[in-house]
Motif scaffolding. Structure first.
Motif, PDB file in Angstrom:
ATOM      1  N   TYR A  29       0.809  -1.223   0.000  1.00 12.75           N
ATOM      2  CA  TYR A  29       0.000   0.000   0.000  1.00 12.75           C
ATOM      3  C   TYR A  29       0.844   1.276   0.000  1.00 12.75           C
ATOM      4  N   ASP A  30       2.143   1.120  -0.172  1.00 13.33           N
ATOM      5  CA  ASP A  30       3.020   2.277  -0.221  1.00 13.33           C
ATOM      6  C   ASP A  30       3.430   2.522  -1.672  1.00 13.33           C
ATOM      7  N   HIS A  31       2.912   3.597  -2.262  1.00 19.57           N
ATOM      8  CA  HIS A  31       3.206   3.889  -3.663  1.00 19.57           C
ATOM      9  C   HIS A  31       4.678   4.216  -3.898  1.00 19.57           C
ATOM     10  N   ALA A  32       5.424   4.492  -2.827  1.00 18.25           N
ATOM     11  CA  ALA A  32       6.859   4.742  -2.981  1.00 18.25           C
ATOM     12  C   ALA A  32       7.615   3.448  -3.277  1.00 18.25           C
ATOM     13  N   LEU A  33       7.005   2.298  -2.964  1.00 15.12           N
ATOM     14  CA  LEU A  33       7.705   1.015  -3.098  1.00 15.12           C
ATOM     15  C   LEU A  33       6.959  -0.037  -3.917  1.00 15.12           C
ATOM     16  N   ASN A  34       5.680   0.171  -4.207  1.00 18.26           N
ATOM     17  CA  ASN A  34       4.883  -0.919  -4.772  1.00 18.26           C
ATOM     18  C   ASN A  34       4.746  -0.891  -6.284  1.00 18.26           C
ATOM     19  N   LYS A  35       5.662  -0.246  -6.978  1.00 16.65           N
ATOM     20  CA  LYS A  35       5.505  -0.076  -8.425  1.00 16.65           C
ATOM     21  C   LYS A  35       5.468  -1.407  -9.176  1.00 16.65           C
ATOM     22  N   ASP A  36       6.081  -2.435  -8.624  1.00 17.22           N
ATOM     23  CA  ASP A  36       6.045  -3.748  -9.287  1.00 17.22           C
ATOM     24  C   ASP A  36       4.817  -4.557  -8.882  1.00 17.22           C
ATOM     25  N   ILE A  37       4.027  -4.013  -7.946  1.00 21.74           N
ATOM     26  CA  ILE A  37       2.846  -4.727  -7.446  1.00 21.74           C
ATOM     27  C   ILE A  37       1.567  -4.110  -7.979  1.00 21.74           C
ATOM     28  N   PRO A  42      18.891   4.475   1.631  1.00 16.00           N
ATOM     29  CA  PRO A  42      18.029   3.669   0.768  1.00 16.00           C
ATOM     30  C   PRO A  42      16.999   2.824   1.518  1.00 16.00           C
ATOM     31  N   ILE A  43      17.306   2.418   2.760  1.00 18.51           N
ATOM     32  CA  ILE A  43      16.372   1.554   3.496  1.00 18.51           C
ATOM     33  C   ILE A  43      15.246   2.333   4.183  1.00 18.51           C
ATOM     34  N   ALA A  44      15.287   3.666   4.146  1.00 20.59           N
ATOM     35  CA  ALA A  44      14.317   4.467   4.900  1.00 20.59           C
ATOM     36  C   ALA A  44      12.873   4.171   4.489  1.00 20.59           C
ATOM     37  N   SER A  45      12.624   4.035   3.191  1.00 19.48           N
ATOM     38  CA  SER A  45      11.258   3.780   2.723  1.00 19.48           C
ATOM     39  C   SER A  45      10.736   2.420   3.189  1.00 19.48           C
ATOM     40  N   LEU A  46      11.606   1.400   3.167  1.00 20.67           N
ATOM     41  CA  LEU A  46      11.190   0.084   3.657  1.00 20.67           C
ATOM     42  C   LEU A  46      10.852   0.154   5.140  1.00 20.67           C
ATOM     43  N   CYS A  47      11.656   0.899   5.907  1.00 17.67           N
ATOM     44  CA  CYS A  47      11.375   1.062   7.336  1.00 17.67           C
ATOM     45  C   CYS A  47      10.002   1.696   7.547  1.00 17.67           C
ATOM     46  N   SER A  48       9.671   2.692   6.736  1.00 17.25           N
ATOM     47  CA  SER A  48       8.377   3.363   6.884  1.00 17.25           C
ATOM     48  C   SER A  48       7.241   2.405   6.602  1.00 17.25           C
ATOM     49  N   SER A  49       7.386   1.571   5.579  1.00 13.84           N
ATOM     50  CA  SER A  49       6.306   0.636   5.238  1.00 13.84           C
ATOM     51  C   SER A  49       6.135  -0.439   6.300  1.00 13.84           C
ATOM     52  N   MET A  50       7.241  -0.953   6.839  1.00 13.61           N
ATOM     53  CA  MET A  50       7.137  -1.939   7.911  1.00 13.61           C
ATOM     54  C   MET A  50       6.488  -1.317   9.139  1.00 13.61           C
ATOM     55  N   TYR A  51       6.852  -0.084   9.419  1.00 12.12           N
ATOM     56  CA  TYR A  51       6.348   0.586  10.611  1.00 12.12           C
ATOM     57  C   TYR A  51       4.855   0.884  10.509  1.00 12.12           C
ATOM     58  N   LEU A  52       4.382   1.142   9.287  1.00 12.19           N
ATOM     59  CA  LEU A  52       2.971   1.494   9.084  1.00 12.19           C
ATOM     60  C   LEU A  52       2.145   0.322   8.562  1.00 12.19           C
ATOM     61  N   TYR A  53       2.705  -0.875   8.600  1.00  6.76           N
ATOM     62  CA  TYR A  53       2.025  -2.055   8.036  1.00  6.76           C
ATOM     63  C   TYR A  53       0.675  -2.311   8.690  1.00  6.76           C
ATOM     64  N   GLU A  54       0.628  -2.321  10.019  1.00  8.88           N
ATOM     65  CA  GLU A  54      -0.647  -2.575  10.709  1.00  8.88           C
ATOM     66  C   GLU A  54      -1.651  -1.451  10.432  1.00  8.88           C
ATOM     67  N   PHE A  55      -1.152  -0.233  10.338  1.00 13.98           N
ATOM     68  CA  PHE A  55      -2.020   0.904  10.041  1.00 13.98           C
ATOM     69  C   PHE A  55      -2.628   0.758   8.644  1.00 13.98           C
TER      70      PHE A  55
END
Length: 442
Positions: free
Chosen positions: A125-133, A248-261
């Protein structure tokens, strides 16, 4: 998930090729943020098999420690040219060393390859990372004026979804998580990665190096002396907490942190768009929107985050049907004549981009910024394309105007430099000589 090799082995196999890819970006390969910062080409020139063996050995022994990050001060859009830079109108970006940047890229590639299902789930659900999904097919007009189909993803899809959702719902909550990356709890981030990402695989190499990435910090001595006091204030405020933007890992950290949200929003069928920590929520009722805002705030506080500042103007707001707001750098406006929503490049972006070009008022400044041997016209074209690739004509109603004004500013600054340095009227110079003047500055 493919057959898994150890991360240290993966690094050994792919480090050099990833480093070479970084060096291909000529404009950044020699970029130095500070005298103590080693550039990509510096690192490449001193690279050896022995260096790589040492890196892989430390990863394998779970003893790899990151280098200090280089702190860089960047002005926000509300920071005008002559404003004094403060904590409120700037942001701190921290750049990893070349070696750590390569390792973080390899870390992400390794996860995509060997933990692909879990990676995609966290990034869904993160458009910063889900371009292949998540991709979307839209109608567009090509250069010949014909209607054609185009596949979009990432920020382009997020901005298209904004217009689509805005047309369907009367109200939008534009949420701004207060200093999101700075308030990520490092211990929670590492545990999330260990328990939910790695799970039962017990991949100790990955856990150890992820922890090293998360806990690394910037060093004041590596910062620009011009901003020494401001950088010091930032580092004092951020000591021991948060994940630094610029890694480079900052975006992945944000998505993991907001996963439940994310899951909470989707589970309750709430119209929702997120790009990293910037998200919008839509509803047809103001009362419902108000309740949603309160509910969001309550849930985020459970993980140490908030969408309202203790003092100052609040950025999290509820907007009505015809209210304008800014998202991902674009003004989202209502056109009453066409009765539709459109994207527009904000005026401060115009001012800042043109100001950047206008700043080249002397050959000394040109040489300092561009080097001793450079085609300044090419430099300006690259600078302009950097702006227009993001603020493109198909994304913004004033995209053509933006490009036209940048090209005009480019011509004006070159005209001034020629006139000032040759002490003759620009109009008296032949077109070939105008071009030759900027072919190589010496």
């Amino acid at each position: 998930m493919t057959d898994k090799v150890k991360f240290s082995s993966y690094v050994n196999e792919n480090f050099k090729s990833t480093l070479n890819n970084l060096a291909k970006n000529k404009s950044k390969a020699d970029n130095s943020y500070h005298t103590k910062y080693i550039t990509v080409n510096d690192y490449l020139n001193n690279f050896s098999d022995k260096v790589l063996d040492d890196v892989c050995k430390r990863i394998s022994n779970l003893k790899y420690n990151c280098d200090y990050l280089t702190p860089i001060i960047l002005p926000k859009t509300n920071c005008l040219k002559h404003d004094v830079m403060t904590l409120d109108n700037t942001r701190l970006v921290c750049v990893p060393s070349v070696q750590d940047r390569v390792l973080q890229k390899l870390f992400l590639d390794y996860l995509k390859k060997h933990y692909d299902k879990i990676y995609n789930r966290f990034c869904e659900y993160d458009h910063a990372l889900n371009k292949d999904i998540h991709k979307k097919e839209i109608d567009t007009i090509n250069k010949d004026g014909q209607l054609t189909k185009k596949t979009i993803h990432g920020i382009r899809k997020a901005l298209d979804d904004v217009i689509e959702y805005r047309s369907k719902y009367k109200y939008v909550i534009k949420a701004d998580i207060v200093k999101f990356f700075d308030n990520i709890n490092r211990e929670i981030a590492v545990k999330k990665f260990e328990n939910e990402f790695i799970g039962l695989n017990e991949d100790k190499e990955l856990i150890a190096i992820f922890k090293s990435f998360v806990y690394c910090d910037a060093e004041l001595d590596y910062g620009d002396l011009k901003y020494n006091k401001l950088i010091g204030a930032y580092l004092k405020e951020l000591k021991g907490k948060g994940v630094r933007q610029g890694m480079p890992i900052a975006s992945l950290c944000s998505s993991m942190y907001l996963y439940e949200f994310d899951n909470l929003m989707i589970k309750n069928s709430i119209p929702y768009i997120r790009y990293a920590d910037d998200f919008l929520i839509f509803d047809d009722s103001y009362d419902n929107a108000k309740k949603l805002k309160d509910h969001i705030q309550e849930n985020l506080k459970n993980i140490g985050l908030d969408i309202e500042k203790l003092v100052g103007e609040q950025k999290t707001k509820i907007y009505g049907a015809k209210d304008n707001f800014t998202y991902l750098g674009f003004d989202i406006i209502y056109n009453s004549r066409l009765q539709t929503y459109q994207r527009r490049i904000p005026n401060p972006v115009f001012d800042k981009a043109i100001g950047r070009i206008d700043s080249f008022q002397s050959m000394t400044k040109v040489k300092r910024e561009c080097g001793n041997y450079v085609d300044f016209s090419l430099y300006l074209r690259i600078l302009i394309s950097g702006y227009t690739n993001f603020y493109s004509e198909d994304l913004a109603i004033n995209g053509k105007e933006f490009k036209r004004d940048l090209i005009a500013a480019s011509k004006d600054v070159r005209k001034k430099l020629i006139t000032d340095n040759l002490n003759i009227d620009f109009e008296d110079i032949g077109s070939a000589n105008k071009r030759m003047f900027f072919f190589g500055i010496k």
